[in-house]
Design an enzyme around this catalytic site. Structure first.
Site, PDB file in Angstrom:
ATOM      1  N   ASP A 161      39.415  51.633  46.359  1.00  0.00           N
ATOM      2  CA  ASP A 161      38.357  52.478  45.797  1.00  0.00           C
ATOM      3  C   ASP A 161      37.927  53.514  46.841  1.00  0.00           C
ATOM      4  O   ASP A 161      37.575  53.145  47.969  1.00  0.00           O
ATOM      5  CB  ASP A 161      37.182  51.548  45.428  1.00  0.00           C
ATOM      6  CG  ASP A 161      36.092  52.226  44.633  1.00  0.00           C
ATOM      7  OD1 ASP A 161      36.392  53.201  43.919  1.00  0.00           O
ATOM      8  OD2 ASP A 161      34.939  51.752  44.704  1.00  0.00           O
ATOM      9  N   HIS A 206      33.119  56.925  37.410  1.00  0.00           N
ATOM     10  CA  HIS A 206      32.497  56.213  38.540  1.00  0.00           C
ATOM     11  C   HIS A 206      30.988  56.142  38.307  1.00  0.00           C
ATOM     12  O   HIS A 206      30.456  56.829  37.443  1.00  0.00           O
ATOM     13  CB  HIS A 206      32.771  56.968  39.849  1.00  0.00           C
ATOM     14  CG  HIS A 206      34.155  56.757  40.369  1.00  0.00           C
ATOM     15  ND1 HIS A 206      34.423  56.133  41.561  1.00  0.00           N
ATOM     16  CD2 HIS A 206      35.359  57.083  39.834  1.00  0.00           C
ATOM     17  CE1 HIS A 206      35.733  56.091  41.755  1.00  0.00           C
ATOM     18  NE2 HIS A 206      36.323  56.669  40.712  1.00  0.00           N
ATOM     19  N   ASN A 252      34.108  52.159  36.329  1.00  0.00           N
ATOM     20  CA  ASN A 252      33.807  51.488  37.597  1.00  0.00           C
ATOM     21  C   ASN A 252      32.398  50.891  37.612  1.00  0.00           C
ATOM     22  O   ASN A 252      31.422  51.603  37.376  1.00  0.00           O
ATOM     23  CB  ASN A 252      33.884  52.505  38.748  1.00  0.00           C
ATOM     24  CG  ASN A 252      35.289  52.894  39.100  1.00  0.00           C
ATOM     25  OD1 ASN A 252      36.225  52.580  38.379  1.00  0.00           O
ATOM     26  ND2 ASN A 252      35.448  53.572  40.217  1.00  0.00           N
TER      27      ASN A 252
HETATM   28  P1  13P Z   1      28.201  51.836  40.669  1.00  0.00           P
HETATM   29  O1  13P Z   1      27.886  51.051  41.898  1.00  0.00           O
HETATM   30  O2  13P Z   1      27.161  52.874  40.404  1.00  0.00           O
HETATM   31  O3  13P Z   1      28.466  50.958  39.519  1.00  0.00           O
HETATM   32  O4  13P Z   1      29.550  52.661  40.962  1.00  0.00           O
HETATM   33  C1  13P Z   1      30.729  51.977  41.219  1.00  0.00           C
HETATM   34  C2  13P Z   1      31.836  52.910  41.560  1.00  0.00           C
HETATM   35  O5  13P Z   1      31.948  54.000  41.057  1.00  0.00           O
HETATM   36  C3  13P Z   1      32.832  52.433  42.532  1.00  0.00           C
HETATM   37  O6  13P Z   1      33.773  53.404  42.831  1.00  0.00           O
HETATM   38  O1  G3H Z   2      32.127  53.485  45.412  1.00  0.00           O
HETATM   39  C1  G3H Z   2      31.178  53.013  45.917  1.00  0.00           C
HETATM   40  C2  G3H Z   2      30.841  51.557  45.821  1.00  0.00           C
HETATM   41  O2  G3H Z   2      30.114  51.288  44.665  1.00  0.00           O
HETATM   42  C3  G3H Z   2      29.985  51.127  46.968  1.00  0.00           C
HETATM   43  O3  G3H Z   2      30.631  51.358  48.122  1.00  0.00           O
HETATM   44  O4  G3H Z   2      30.816  49.097  49.103  1.00  0.00           O
HETATM   45  O5  G3H Z   2      31.245  51.167  50.436  1.00  0.00           O
HETATM   46  O6  G3H Z   2      28.903  50.528  49.728  1.00  0.00           O
HETATM   47  P1  G3H Z   2      30.368  50.487  49.443  1.00  0.00           P
HETATM   48 ZN    ZN Z   3      33.076  55.369  42.883  1.00  0.00          ZN
END
Ligand code: 13P
Ligand code: G3H
Ligand code: ZN
Length: 282
Positions: free
Chosen positions: A82, A206, A228
């Protein structure tokens, strides 16, 4: 079963007009919760590792946990990077066994985003690893709302980007943001419609935690095939954990506190799977 490429899951979602949930895997309990929810719903799922997850758990632990989760369930699971930050990180993940990667070059000038994304596609495609890219800036809920619209994905730019790079899925900025929303997010559906007219690949949403159910359903009807979710899992997990600690202040066995947190995450993920229309699609 073994990990499957994300494109396989998204191609079926495209044919069936539903979306596959991409849930952030941050620790063992959450990996298990995603697998349990998917198994109960007989749904395909994507487990994804963010930069924060890699830093917290370590890449090898994430790979190990997700592979075991996939091998011990009967539903198809993809392991996805991700918001990958560099070509080198993408290579590390592919070497480790990820079946899908995202290279997020949305902060780079367009030409540079195209150049690196294209390079990622060149190495990933021959070995059947899927590639997601991002165009437009999705950002966090703490970002300045007034400048946001100028950062949304330009549909014509998206058309060129997809043609030039050959990516499998495209993350777009249409009004969502990562984290907890202060008010209700308003999605730019006209923009999404236009993007989908010009771009013939699955669209990724996202920052989907906190987006009203009707907006998610509408986005799926307009071509979103990967949704996501991270923040909603954290909220459900920690709310139950907090409750357990408050109700049992003398409890010192972490398993007795984390187990209920995991149960709450399973319920939340099952609800999302049903909302996305992927229940029964494994
Ligand atoms: P949220 O934490 O807002 O659900 O977003 C998740 C995300 O887009 C991870 O790439
Ligand atoms: O895409 C972002 C995730 O929701 C959160 O990212 O685990 O790096 O804080 P992180
Ligand atoms: Zn994201």
């Amino acid at each position: 079963m073994a990990l499957v490429p994300m494109t396989e899951l998204l191609a079926k979602a495209e044919a069936g007009k539903y979306a596959v949930g991409a849930f952030n895997a941050n620790n063992m309990e959450i990996v298990q919760a995603i697998a349990m929810a998917a198994e109960k719903e007989k749904a395909p799922v994507i487990m994804q590792a963010s930069q924060g997850a890699i830093k917290y758990a370590g890449l090898d632990y994430i790979i190990g946990m997700v592979k075991i989760a996939a091998e011990s369930t009967r539903v198809p699971i993809a392991l996805h990077l991700d918001h990958g930050t560099s070509f080198e990180q993408v290579v590390r993940c592919i070497r480790g066994g990820f079946s899908s990667v995202m290279f997020d070059g949305s902060q780079l000038p367009l030409e540079e985003n195209i150049r690196i994304t294209k390079k990622v596609v060149e190495i990933a495609r021959p070995i059947n690893v899927s590639v997601e890219a991002e165009l437009g800036k999705i950002g966090g809920t703490e970002d300045d709302i007034s400048v946001k619209e100028s950062l949304f994905t330009d549909p014509y730019e998206a058309e060129v980007f997809v043609k030039e790079t050959g990516v499998d899925a495209l993350a777009v900025a249409i009004g969502t943001a990562h984290g907890q929303y202060k008010g209700e997010p308003k999605l730019d559906f006209e923009r999404l419609k236009k993007i989908r007219e010009l771009v013939n690949i699955p669209i990724v949403l996202h920052g989907s935690s906190g987006v009203p159910d009707e907006a998610i359903t509408k986005a799926i009807s307009l071509g979103v095939r990967k949704v996501n979710i991270d923040t909603n899992i954290r909220e459900a997990f920690v709310a139950r954990l907090r409750q357990e600690i408050e109700n049992n202040p003398a409890e010192i066995d972490p398993r007795k506190l984390l187990g209920p947190g995991r149960d709450a995450a399973v319920e939340l993920i099952r609800e999302k799977i049903r909302l996305f229309g992927s229940s029964g699609k494994a």
